[in-house]
Design a protein around this motif. Structure first.
Motif, short mmCIF file in Angstrom:
data_model
loop_
_atom_site.label_atom_id
_atom_site.label_comp_id
_atom_site.label_asym_id
_atom_site.label_seq_id
_atom_site.Cartn_x
_atom_site.Cartn_y
_atom_site.Cartn_z
N GLN A 1 0.84 -1.19 0.00
CA GLN A 1 0.00 0.00 0.00
C GLN A 1 0.88 1.24 0.00
O GLN A 1 1.71 1.41 0.89
CB GLN A 1 -0.91 0.00 1.23
N GLY B 1 -3.31 3.23 -3.40
CA GLY B 1 -4.20 2.24 -2.82
C GLY B 1 -3.49 0.92 -2.59
O GLY B 1 -2.26 0.83 -2.54
N LEU B 2 -4.29 -0.13 -2.48
CA LEU B 2 -3.77 -1.47 -2.25
C LEU B 2 -3.49 -2.14 -3.58
O LEU B 2 -4.35 -2.17 -4.46
CB LEU B 2 -4.80 -2.31 -1.51
N MET C 1 4.23 -0.06 2.85
CA MET C 1 3.50 -0.84 3.85
C MET C 1 3.07 -2.14 3.17
O MET C 1 2.45 -2.09 2.10
CB MET C 1 2.27 -0.06 4.31
N GLY D 1 -1.70 7.33 -2.45
CA GLY D 1 -2.20 7.68 -3.78
C GLY D 1 -2.38 6.50 -4.72
O GLY D 1 -2.95 6.66 -5.80
#
Lengths: 112, 112
Positions: free
Chosen positions: A37, A42-43, A88, A40
């Motif tokens: 992640q 997202g996942l 992350m 800007g």
């Protein structure tokens, strides 16, 4: 209560190091996932596995590999960490059918 | 066109306000619709999920799906500072070609 745990909350590594991120789930779920992640963006799915020793590439598998030797454990491997892999990392699991995924707390990896 | 579109915000509201978070999608094969909440430096947690069209209520939260318009919403009534988080919509198909797609996430701040 579904529990997904990740081996580290914070990790700092140097460029070129081999990095292992481990994920364990205790709900006997068939499917496990690794995401990263970034602000800007997202996942984004890196890899997922729908069975032991099975794996499928996600949207951004380059620079990563995975291992699933046991049903409850799914490892993400960075063979040679690079600074653009600072992110992350989130692990998730779901039962067969994939209708809902349950996430771990995340590992914040910094590559210097 | 992206499969799932979510306004990234950010959105800032006063305590007690009604909050409406929305996503649109283009793939009519999506059957499951989910909302995740992610607090800063934590993994996403499943907040609500619905199958097909309709409404689902859970306390102060209501999830709404309109498949004819390809539009989903999450309403938060009597918003609290503890609701401050990033909210991600996610959609899933099932049967043949499973696919789970996330929105980018909307950052919500509820001011006391």
């Amino acid at each position: 209560d579904v529990k997904v745990t990740q081996s580290s909350r914070y990790l700092v590594k140097r460029t070129g190091e081999k990095v292992f991120l481990e994920c364990v789930q205790d709900m006997d779920h068939e499917n496990m996932f690794w995401y990263r992640q970034d602000p800007g963006l997202g996942l984004r799915l890196i890899y997922f596995s729908y069975d032991v020793k099975m794996k499928e590439k996600g949207d951004i598998p380059e620079g990563y590999s995975v291992s699933r030797e046991k049903k409850e454990r799914f490892s993400l491997i960075l063979e040679s960490a690079s600074t653009n892999q600072t992110s992350m990392y989130l692990c998730a699991s779901s039962p067969a059918g994939m209708d809902t995924q349950y996430f771990g707390p995340g590992t914040r990896l910094t590559v210097l | 066109q992206k499969e799932v579109e979510q306004d990234p915000g950010p959105l800032s509201v006063p305590e007690g306000a009604i909050v409406s978070l929305n996503c649109t999608y283009s793939n009519s094969a999506f059957q499951y619709f989910m909302w995740y909440r992610q607090y800063s430096r934590k993994g996403p947690e499943l907040l609500m999920y619905t199958y097909s069209s309709g409404n689902k209520e859970d306390g102060r939260f209501t999830a709404q799906v309109d498949k004819s318009s390809k539009y989903i919403s999450l309403f938060i009534r009597d918003s609290q500072p503890s609701d401050s988080a990033t909210y991600l919509c996610a959609m899933f198909t099932q049967g043949g070609s499973e696919k789970l797609v996330f929105g980018k996430g909307m950052k919500l701040t509820v001011n006391p």
